[in-house]
Design an enzyme around this catalytic site. Structure first.
Site, short mmCIF file in Angstrom:
data_model
loop_
_atom_site.label_atom_id
_atom_site.label_comp_id
_atom_site.label_asym_id
_atom_site.label_seq_id
_atom_site.Cartn_x
_atom_site.Cartn_y
_atom_site.Cartn_z
N ARG A 1 -8.12 6.17 -5.56
CA ARG A 1 -8.31 5.54 -6.88
C ARG A 1 -9.46 4.77 -6.93
NH1 ARG A 1 -2.37 2.56 -7.28
NH2 ARG A 1 -3.06 1.09 -5.73
N ASP B 1 3.29 -8.09 -8.44
CA ASP B 1 2.20 -7.47 -7.48
C ASP B 1 1.59 -6.08 -8.22
OD1 ASP B 1 4.92 -6.79 -7.08
OD2 ASP B 1 4.27 -5.11 -5.82
#
Ligand code: AMP
Ligand code: MG
Length: 527
Positions: A195, A272
């Protein structure tokens, strides 16, 4: 010897306190922003797909992608010279409750690069355990990696802020998962996605330090974030932190509107999973609404309360911002500025929502009467099963002179969006005709020509999105080592607003077989 030449720059781990001893066993940490950790070497890594576009952003030439070095670095087999991979420490509120330390349990940040004035963090997801893996294994399966890889790039091309994806690698290792949490675990192929984002810092990175009274580190992390990612913020002291929070709040609200615009449901909006940069992050049990339904959630874990349902994302974002405000409070020591920012969010949301919806309807600007036109549409869309993507796309086929047309020709413009033909009879047909007439009258109040309006609408109403059943078909093929559908749909979703008439077969409603199928209409967090 590595041939890849990257412009490595100092990242979070070189700027904030980290745990240096490399231990990839679960542990509670304190007073650190991250822990150095090495990826686990995969058994037989194979590059399944990569993005030349993302590679270019990073300064990686096309010809190097197929190079063995690329595979080594982005499968975690080898560490790029001079770099120190790390996992970040963060906490989070999960489903409304403080969950304590979470952290990068299966994400490892490799390094930061700078290219053409932009900084990027590269992160492997699924490259093995870290100090934050808790009871899990640190790996990811092919199924969820394909979903993340495809969807993050699809979102980018839709114009929605998101983390991106450079590569999809199959590890050659097997990973054990109990998909439905029903005591029937099975081995699945493992995979790793690299990513890419300016930063992967989340709301939870701030929360963990405040809950542990690590105020000095909280301030260092906040300063690091502002200096590197909000450079336009030149304020000092408390003002600086308030302006930072305000900017995060605005970006987050904008993201919620963008998700709504394209029909994306994140599925696990825990703090989160909230990017401090307002990016879509952590593609887990996300889904795309097929039929327009505010009550829908793709996440089986959220079945009972539907906390993260389509119609509740903007409320949850605000709830999450309140948690972030609590975390930043020690830097400001005054609740008033935070309360003002919450009030602004609440005040601004509805007008911004109406603006987004009027654009979807092809209206030039928001008129007072548009609120009731849109509310009536939302209500109608819930009375029947109506496909969101097809409905808004086809709506651009209305022409101003349709007003005088026969009823059936009006209905014909939108009828492909209906899941059941009988929904277009009797009373519901009348209601739709009524709404269409109001809409056509409204179109006639604007100066846009039919062609201009169609162009504008087609730039905000995508023709192609990654429908849940499409992702499932790609996965089932890929599990048999057929990557044809992955390639085809990856390419399709690079141009989601274009007609692509040879790929029109993807402009269809969810097929019946996918209505209640695991993976296609509901997803578990087991990934
Ligand atoms: P999520 O809600 O999926 O974003 O994950 C919540 C937390 O669980 C994060 O701290 C993740 O890093 C961690 N996590 C999820 N899956 C795994 C896994 N397979 N191994 C280790 N940690 C994981
Ligand atoms: Mg997460």
């Amino acid at each position: 010897m590595v041939k890849l030449k990257l412009n490595i720059i100092k990242g979070l781990a070189e700027s904030l306190p980290v745990e240096e001893s490399i231990v990839n066993r679960p542990q509670q940490v304190s007073n650190i922003a991250a822990s150095l950790v090495n990826p686990t070497k995969p058994r037989a890594p194979k590059l399944l797909h990569s993005s030349t576009e993302v590679a270019k952003l990073l300064g990686i030439n096309n010809d190097l992608i197929k190079d063995y070095d690329f595979l080594k670095i982005f499968s975690g087999s080898e560490i790029y010279e001079g770099t120190k991979p790390y996992a970040m420490n963060y906490g989070g509120h999960q489903f409304g409750h403080w969950a304590g330390q979470l952290g990068d349990g299966r994400a490892i940040n490799l390094f930061d690069v700078e290219n053409q004035g932009q900084r990027w963090t590269l992160q492997l997801k699924g490259a093995g355990p870290t100090p934050y893996s808790r009871t899990a294994d640190g790996f990811a399966v092919l199924r969820s990696s394909i979903r993340e890889y495809l969807c993050s790039e699809a979102m980018y091309h839709l114009g929605v802020p998101t983390t991106r994806a450079l590569s999809l690698v199959k590890t050659g290792d097997q990973v054990l998962r109990d998909v439905m949490y029903d005591g029937h675990p099975d081995y699945e192929p493992g995979a790793i996605v690299c990513r890419v984002a300016p930063s992967f810092i989340r709301f939870g990175n701030f929360e963990i330090h405040t809950t542990r009274s690590e105020f000095d580190l909280l301030q260092k992390l906040t300063d690091f974030t502002i200096d590197n990612y909000f450079p336009e913020n030149k304020l000092e002291g408390k003002e600086k932190y308030i302006a930072f929070f305000k900017e995060v709040s605005e970006r987050t609200m904008k993201l919620m509107l963008e998700w709504h615009r394209v029909g994306f449901v994140h599925g696990v909006m825990n703090t989160d999973n909230m990017s401090i940069l307002g990016l879509t992050i952590d593609y887990g049990p996300y889904g795309w609404v097929d039929d327009y339904n505010y009550g829908w959630t793709p996440n089986t874990t959220d079945r009972a309360h539907k906390r993260y349902r389509f119609g509740n994302q903007a409320n949850i974002a605000l709830w999450n911002l309140v948690q972030l405000a609590n975390a930043l409070y020690p830097l400001v020591e005054d609740v008033t500025p935070f309360e003002e920012i919450f009030a602004t969010y609440q005040k601004d949301y509805r007008p911004a929502f109406l603006k987004m919806m009027t654009q979807k309807l092809g209206l030039m600007y928001v008129k007072e009467t548009d609120d009731s036109l849109i509310t009536a549409l939302e209500k109608l869309m819930h009375e029947q099963e109506l496909d969101m993507t097809i409905f808004f796309r086809n709506l651009s086929n209305f022409q101003k002179n349709h007003l005088t047309n026969h009823e059936d020709s009006k209905i014909n413009v939108i009828k492909d969006a209906f899941y059941f033909d009988h929904d277009l009879l009797g009373e519901s047909k009348e209601k739709w005709i009524n709404w269409i007439n109001q809409y056509l009258q409204r179109l006639n109040e604007d100066d846009l020509s039919d062609a201009q309006r169609k162009l504008a609408m087609n730039s905000v109403n995508p023709k192609y999105v990654l429908r849940n059943y499409m992702a499932q078909m790609i996965i089932e093929a890929a599990e048999k080592e057929d990557y044809g559908p992955l390639n085809e749909i990856y390419n399709l979703l690079q141009k989601p607003y274009e007609e692509q008439s040879d790929l029109e077969k993807w402009f269809v409603k969810r097929p019946d077989w996918a209505r209640n199928k695991v993976g296609a209409s509901m997803l578990s967090c087991s990934s």
